[in-house]
Structure formats: structure tokens, C-alpha cells
Design an enzyme around this catalytic site. Sequence first.
Site, PDB file in Angstrom:
ATOM      1  N   SER A 131       0.826  -1.210   0.000  1.00  0.00           N
ATOM      2  CA  SER A 131       0.000   0.000   0.000  1.00  0.00           C
ATOM      3  C   SER A 131       0.856   1.254   0.000  1.00  0.00           C
ATOM      4  O   SER A 131       1.942   1.276   0.585  1.00  0.00           O
ATOM      5  CB  SER A 131      -0.911   0.042   1.223  1.00  0.00           C
ATOM      6  N   LYS A 185      -4.510  -6.491   3.632  1.00  0.00           N
ATOM      7  CA  LYS A 185      -4.501  -5.371   2.664  1.00  0.00           C
ATOM      8  C   LYS A 185      -5.931  -5.039   2.229  1.00  0.00           C
ATOM      9  O   LYS A 185      -6.291  -3.872   2.052  1.00  0.00           O
ATOM     10  CB  LYS A 185      -3.625  -5.738   1.458  1.00  0.00           C
ATOM     11  N   HIS A 188      -7.518  -3.109   4.932  1.00  0.00           N
ATOM     12  CA  HIS A 188      -6.911  -1.770   4.849  1.00  0.00           C
ATOM     13  C   HIS A 188      -7.668  -0.938   3.816  1.00  0.00           C
ATOM     14  O   HIS A 188      -8.026   0.214   4.057  1.00  0.00           O
ATOM     15  CB  HIS A 188      -5.430  -1.904   4.472  1.00  0.00           C
ATOM     16  N   ASN A 189      -7.914  -1.520   2.652  1.00  0.00           N
ATOM     17  CA  ASN A 189      -8.580  -0.761   1.590  1.00  0.00           C
ATOM     18  C   ASN A 189     -10.029  -0.448   1.949  1.00  0.00           C
ATOM     19  O   ASN A 189     -10.541   0.620   1.602  1.00  0.00           O
ATOM     20  CB  ASN A 189      -8.516  -1.530   0.263  1.00  0.00           C
ATOM     21  N   GLU A 192      -9.859   2.380   4.121  1.00  0.00           N
ATOM     22  CA  GLU A 192      -9.508   3.538   3.273  1.00  0.00           C
ATOM     23  C   GLU A 192     -10.778   4.129   2.622  1.00  0.00           C
ATOM     24  O   GLU A 192     -10.968   5.347   2.632  1.00  0.00           O
ATOM     25  CB  GLU A 192      -8.511   3.060   2.220  1.00  0.00           C
TER      26      GLU A 192
END
Length: 470
Positions: A131, A185, A188-189, A192
Site C-alpha cells: 500500500s 490489505k 486496509h482498503n 480507506e
Amino acid sequence: MTHKPEYGLIGLGTMGAALALNIAEKGNKIAVYNRTTKVTDEFIAASGALRDQLVATASLKDFVAAIQAPRKIILMVPAGPIVDAQIEALVPLLDADDLIIDAGNAHYADTNRRFKEAETAAYNFLGIGVSGGEEGARHGPSIMVGGAQSDWEAVAPVLRAISAKYEDTPCAEHMGAGGAGHYVKMVHNGIEYADMQMIAEAYAVFRDGLGWTSTQVAEAFEQWNTGPLASYLVEISGKVSRATDPVTGKAMLDVILDQAGQKGTGRWTAIEAQMLGVPVPVIEAAVAARNLSAKRDTRIQGAERFGSPLQPLTSDDITPEMLEKALTAGKILCYAQGFEMLDAASRHFEWSLPMSNIARVWREGCIIRSDMLGDMAEALDKSSSQNLIFSAPFCDMLMDCESALRATVLAATKAGIPVPALAAGLSWFDTMRTARTPANMIQAQRDFFGAHGFKRLDDVDAPHGPWAAQ
Ligand code: NDP
């Protein structure tokens, strides 16, 4: 004789080119290959002082031959079938113990499948989430690794060297076996998406409620970036709010179409959360908001048919300080949901995800990097299975910010400004502090139409209602 590189990278697009230069800059020779040779030539021509560290190749065969076994080959191509096709093309050329590292945004289930396929083949496999966009890949991304401990150890020195550093600590960590890195990940997105949506909702209250200009909005974001909300996303929101369009001279934000793009990782997070039975309503609302933004024609039709609901707000309704606190609360609630999802996934997939280290890896390099993640890491150190809202200092911060969040949702609703992510966070929080929800009604309905039975609050042994007889 010059020694061969141990590392190779396939896919010199935005991320691959930046990552290859980063690896080269940290003192590693690296072989590179790209489907379109012209791209490789241009990459080499622009590599400047790093040229001697790069070995350009024009065929897959030459690429593999240029790397010292056991090879470490990074794939930076679009996720999905292209990764499978690339692995299939590579495998006949590899030696036993060569390592393929998929560094794209793979779905964790694809990564799990690729691990299974690698188990019966001679090569080894790692799936890593990277990232930080192009800038991160070039100068220090946040790296989330999934796979065997021994394979992680084989590449850890280089991954740590190229990763972002938070006060000298590398933001690269082993998350667990198989698809654990890509799963982290993905979440995480999802976070986000939610972080971005809540910032956009604050912008909407400023723009549509208080009638602020983009410059005024920029000042607020710049101010917020010095307090509890200090983060990369708030920082760049200030910068984009301040920017002027070189073509028209208008504020840049005022000439950008209101249709948000997406590659799908936020949607994956929402789907996977549902699969685990973990509510992540702030992330779900953010994904839905992007989908709604895409329906511009329908929205324009709606504005014409029903009229715009927008009503102006005044500083009696809302202040920048209230919005800052509302966003702080929203952020805590969103991360609480994200970490709850990771905790559930860790148990479900038997990954033993390093919860506090996930927060640490996100402190630098990645898009959601923020000051608050340091406190989250400490809270998760104390109890990684307890929801963040019950942990210090977030429990007290929520109590301090809750009334501002409620006032913001109320003011926005009154003014006809949609704030789906902030409202979803508030509803989730209100539910989390409701000792008796209305789910007794649902249970009664289920028993009425399906004789599903229910548990009672008392000790009476009567799991069905009297309605069967009615
Ligand atoms: P780009 O589109 O910039 O580059 C894609 C690369 O893949 C190019 O080198 C392209 O080669 C190659 N490629 C495309 N199709 C094929 C194919 N069929 N066979 C072989 N090679 C192919 O993508 P990005 O660098 O942005 O993204 C790469 C990966 O990184 C993706 O999984 C993405 O989701 C992920 N990622 C991207 C981030 C970003 O901010 N951009 C952030 C984090 C992860 P050619 O020149 O021949 O077309």
C-alpha cells in the site's frame, strides 16, 4: 564477473517500475521484464544513477536466466487471471525452491488457491499486499506479507529495507499463512474507503450546508491535520481543496465530476465481513456511497423529479470544531469495526493475525497512515480481541466526541445532506450501547411465520408464542 541478481520483477507499470527502483536503490541488483518491451526500454532509459543495478530482459526465458537461484520473482501485474497466466508461463522455467511473490491486489481467496497449487509444485509462493500508491512503492510502502515463515524470512531483509519506516521501525510484517497478507490489505482498503467517505461527508457539510468555498474547506482540513485527525488522507484533502484548476482558474474540486471510481477492494471487504457475520456498516456505507455516486443520471433525474432537499445550515447548527469531533468519532468507530473483522478472520482462518502489528505496519507508507494508529497499536497490545471502543484512550475519546457526531448527523439530515458513513457509525455505536435491542420483535415474527422458536428472558420453558392458536 558481475554477480547475478537474486531478485526479479515482472510488470513495469506504475507500481512495478517504482518498486523495482526502490529495490535497486537499497543496493540490490534486480532483473526486470515487461510484456511490452518498449516499456522496459523507457524504464531503463529513465533509471538514471540506478541503471547499473537493473538487468533489463526482453523475454521471460532471458529474465529467469538472468536471476541467481533460488530466485525471488515479484509479480506486479493486474490481479486476477493475468497473475495465473504469468505463473503458468513462469513455472516451466523455474528451479526448485524459486519463490514467486504476487505483490498486486489479489483477492485473498485467489492467493489461498495459489498457495495450494504451489504446494504440489516445486516453487514457493508469497502473497503480499503493498500500500502507498506509486509514491509509496518508490520511497517506502507499507507491506503485508502472507505465506510460510521461512519464505518471509528469505525476503524480509529486502522487504524491510524498501518499506516505509515509522521512527526507524520498518512497516513490513508477516501477517500469517496463505492469503493473510492480501486479506489484511483488503481490510486496509475497506477502511480507506470509509476514511475517504467520512472526509467527503465533512466536505459536503461545509460546501452544501455552510456554503463554504474550497479555500475555506482547505483551511479547516489543514487545521484538523494538526490534531487527533492528523493523517495522510486529511493532509491531501487539504491540498486538493486548495488547488486551482490551471485550465479555468476555478477551484479544482469545483471542476471534478462527482462520480467516484473503485477497483473493488472495498466491496470485497464488505462481502467478506458479511461472510464472517461481522458488521462493518461504516465500510458498507462507504462502498454504497461510491456505487450511488456512479449513478449520476439517476441522481440528476431525482433532483429534477423530487427537488433538491438542501437547506442552508448556520453556525448554530454546526461548527468546524463539531465536525472535527464527529470525524474523530467516525474514524474510531470505523477502525473498531475493521479490527473486529480482522480478529474474526484471524480465528476463522486460523491465521493468528498480529493485530497490534497490523496497526503498526499501517502507521507509515500506506494510504490510511495516521497518528491515531500508534494509540490503536498500544490498545491492541493490551487486548487484541476486545473491541477498540472499550479500550483506552478510545473509550474516553468516543464519550467526548459522541455528542458532536450526533449533532452532525442531525444537522446534515435536517439540511438534506447525505452522511451515510457517519450515520452508520453512529447507529452502530448506539446499538453497541443498547442493552435491549428490538430483536425480540424479530424473534417473535420468526416464530409466528416459521415456528423458529425463541429464548425467553425468564426461566419459563415455552419457546413458542401463543399465535399458533390465533
Ligand atoms: P499498471 O496498469 O500501471 O501496470 C500493469 C502492468 O502489468 C504493466 O507492466 C503491464 O504491462 C502488465 N500487464 C498487464 N496485462 C498483462 C498481461 N496480460 N500479461 C502480462 N503483463 C501484463 O498497474 P499498477 O502498477 O497500478 O498495478 C499493478 C498491481 O498493483 C495491481 O494488482 C494493482 O491493483 C496493484 N496496486 C496498485 C496500486 C496503485 O496505486 N496503482 C496500489 C497498490 C497495489 P504492459 O506494459 O505490457 O501493458
